[in-house]
Structure formats: structure tokens, C-alpha cells
Motif scaffolding. Structure first.
Motif, mmCIF file in Angstrom:
data_model
loop_
_atom_site.group_PDB
_atom_site.id
_atom_site.type_symbol
_atom_site.label_atom_id
_atom_site.label_comp_id
_atom_site.label_asym_id
_atom_site.label_seq_id
_atom_site.Cartn_x
_atom_site.Cartn_y
_atom_site.Cartn_z
ATOM 1 N N GLU A 94 -10.040 3.372 1.134
ATOM 2 C CA GLU A 94 -9.544 3.591 -0.222
ATOM 3 C C GLU A 94 -8.038 3.472 -0.145
ATOM 4 N N ARG A 105 0.770 -0.262 -10.729
ATOM 5 C CA ARG A 105 0.123 0.425 -9.610
ATOM 6 C C ARG A 105 -1.378 0.267 -9.772
ATOM 7 N N TRP A 131 -10.964 -3.523 -7.153
ATOM 8 C CA TRP A 131 -9.693 -2.893 -7.512
ATOM 9 C C TRP A 131 -9.597 -2.711 -9.010
ATOM 10 N N ALA A 184 -5.582 1.048 -7.715
ATOM 11 C CA ALA A 184 -6.452 1.621 -6.690
ATOM 12 C C ALA A 184 -7.407 0.535 -6.214
ATOM 13 N N GLU A 205 0.850 -1.182 0.000
ATOM 14 C CA GLU A 205 0.000 0.000 0.000
ATOM 15 C C GLU A 205 0.889 1.236 0.000
ATOM 16 N N LEU A 264 -4.193 3.023 -2.412
ATOM 17 C CA LEU A 264 -3.368 2.980 -3.612
ATOM 18 C C LEU A 264 -2.265 1.964 -3.350
ATOM 19 N N TYR A 265 -1.828 1.267 -4.382
ATOM 20 C CA TYR A 265 -0.843 0.216 -4.173
ATOM 21 C C TYR A 265 0.080 0.076 -5.372
ATOM 22 N N PRO A 310 -3.638 5.608 -11.810
ATOM 23 C CA PRO A 310 -4.022 5.901 -10.432
ATOM 24 C C PRO A 310 -3.255 7.121 -9.915
ATOM 25 N N LEU A 315 -3.810 10.282 -2.303
ATOM 26 C CA LEU A 315 -5.258 10.448 -2.135
ATOM 27 C C LEU A 315 -5.621 11.828 -1.582
ATOM 28 N N SER A 333 -3.478 5.653 1.698
ATOM 29 C CA SER A 333 -4.808 5.163 2.041
ATOM 30 C C SER A 333 -5.562 6.205 2.844
#
Length: 120
Positions: A68, A85, A106, A87, A53, A70-71, A115, A119, A56
């Protein structure tokens, strides 16, 4: 080998798991998700997998919550290295004093979708 059956301890049985990538989209039950991934993870098709991650945010309203995320993920699938990458969003419910994942969705980066880095 990941403990895929352990997912049953955190996901509600009637949950929805959705891979929302055009051309690869899937809406699955928990059992379908586990059944599809078991051979992928135990027969050597996916190796050196890593996901982390990168950002978040979480919100809680009474007995419902969301996250939520992001990774970044990477690995080797069927002999081909990948790095991407994405979401992810998760929905949670608190039932009988404990939290359960009720939905997971996802989407990975691709042409037409990049993405965000953050955030904020």
C-alpha cells in the motif's frame, strides 16, 4: 522516453491494472495500459512528470505480497499543470522463484476523497 515494454519484465501478462477514479475509471490489461500510455509519453502530451512515494507498507505471506502506497505526482498534461496526491495498492505473487506484479490499482485525491498523509 520511458521503457514501457520493460513493464513486461515485472508484470504478469494476465495482470489487472485499475485506475479507480470516478469518471475516469479504467480496468486494463498490461498491453492496454502500455498502448494507452505510449502516445501520452512519446508525443509530448505529458511532460515534466514526476511521482514520488510519500509513505508505504508492505506485507508478505508465503508466495503472496502486497504494498500500500501513498504518493504525490505532478506534471503538465496537454499544456495544463497538475499536482495531486493519491493512494496505490499493488499485489505480488512469487512464481518459480521470482516476484511478479499481479495487480495494480490507484485512486487520486478529489472532492470526496482525500488520501491520508500517513498509513500509520
Amino acid at each position: 522516453v520511458p521503457d514501457l515494454d520493460g513493464l513486461r519484465e515485472v508484470f504478469l501478462p494476465p495482470c489487472v491494472i485499475c485506475k479507480a477514479i470516478p469518471g475516469q475509471a479504467q480496468v486494463q490489461s498490461l498491453d492496454e495500459f502500455i498502448d494507452q500510455r505510449r502516445p501520452l509519453l512519446t508525443q509530448g502530451r505529458l511532460v515534466d512528470f514526476s511521482e514520488r512515494e510519500t509513505d508505504s507498507r508492505t506485507w508478505i505471506t508465503g508466495n503472496t505480497a502486497g504494498r500500500e502506497s501513498l504518493y504525490e505526482k505532478s506534471g503538465v498534461l496537454d499544456g495544463t499543470p497538475f499536482h495531486t496526491r493519491g493512494a496505490k495498492q499493488m499485489q505480488f505473487v512469487r512464481l518459480d522463484g521470482r516476484w511478479w506484479i499481479s495487480a495494480l490499482a490507484w485512486d487520486d485525491a478529489r472532492e470526496g476523497f482525500e488520501p491520508p498523509i500517513s498509513l500509520d
